[in-house]
Design an enzyme around this catalytic site. Sequence first.
Site, short mmCIF file in Angstrom:
data_model
loop_
_atom_site.label_atom_id
_atom_site.label_comp_id
_atom_site.label_asym_id
_atom_site.label_seq_id
_atom_site.Cartn_x
_atom_site.Cartn_y
_atom_site.Cartn_z
N VAL A 126 20.56 -38.93 -23.80
CA VAL A 126 20.22 -37.63 -24.40
C VAL A 126 19.57 -37.81 -25.77
O VAL A 126 18.58 -37.14 -26.10
CB VAL A 126 21.48 -36.75 -24.51
CG1 VAL A 126 21.20 -35.51 -25.35
CG2 VAL A 126 21.96 -36.35 -23.11
N GLU A 127 20.09 -38.73 -26.56
CA GLU A 127 19.59 -38.88 -27.93
C GLU A 127 18.20 -39.49 -27.99
O GLU A 127 17.34 -38.99 -28.72
CB GLU A 127 20.57 -39.74 -28.74
CG GLU A 127 21.87 -39.05 -29.08
CD GLU A 127 21.69 -37.93 -30.10
OE1 GLU A 127 20.63 -37.84 -30.74
OE2 GLU A 127 22.63 -37.12 -30.23
#
Length: 336
Positions: A126-127
């Site tokens: 996600v990051e």
Amino acid sequence: MTVRNATRVLRLVIAWGLLVAPALIPLHAETHPGQAALVREVARDTGKDPVALNRLLDGAIRQQSILDAISRPAEAKPWRDYRPIFLTPQRIADGVAFYRDHRALLEQVGQQYGVAPEYIVAILGVETNYGRLTGKYKVLDALVTLGLYYPPRAKFFREQLKVLLELPDNHLAGPLDTLMGSYAGAQGWGQFMPSSIRDFAVDADDDGHINLVDSLPDIVASVANYFARHGWVRGGPVAMRAQPDAAAKVITADDTRPHWSLEQLEAWGYAPLQRANPGELTGLQTLEGANGPEYWFTFQNFYVITTYNRSPLYAMAVYQLAQAIDAGVQAADRQP
């Protein structure tokens, strides 16, 4: 050109330069009052040279694109639009491949810190899309812009800038003026802010240097340590779908902390769609899904994910990506 004319031209150039030079000085070369105070504090607390600190900060650039980006975060979207950003077939497949490629490290770290490896992988997915997109801004530019020129959150970002200036060199991936990151000043595969580097980053490869850009052991262990230090429950649930009945009590959650027992929420009309411990403390989140409202029981580990990013949409994306990665790894393991 005669010597007299040349002298006259030179005088005009010098005079013109004196007139326009102030306009060419970067904004903070005039020393923003906040910068002056910050330098005094850092110099007092660390013994660092104020002249060198000012020179470093004077080289940072106030960027309007950073101010624009922070005013339109992805977390402002409804869940039906936020989810497709992260739950793509490619991101899931890449997460499965990452897990399988680094399985020994991930499972060793997961066992050490009590954090299921798929959640560590999902955070990285996600990051930064597993380290592919770690940020295009200079960290100094981001933190100077937001700490000195963004009043709504200046206090927070000024503190992050102060911590960055105080971090020892062996906690950073390189010299301060070369570090790259997000528009908010987060760095590395796990997008740690300076205070998280200070408090939770780990030198897992024992080389005397915490490197959240180039050392996978440091990256993975730092994410796991962050979760563990914020109260991750080993083997505990994260989230679970709930089904309200027609007379269900309307519940508005002010935060993501677990407030009630699952048994209490059932009594108020919310049934779990899978088996669960009736005494488990939980919260309730209502998300705007593609097919209407979605109701979710959320537990302590969901809350821990929101300490990484306070948006429940973010935590739900991490949860669902982790579940998809785990399912993909298990499916791959069953293949001959």
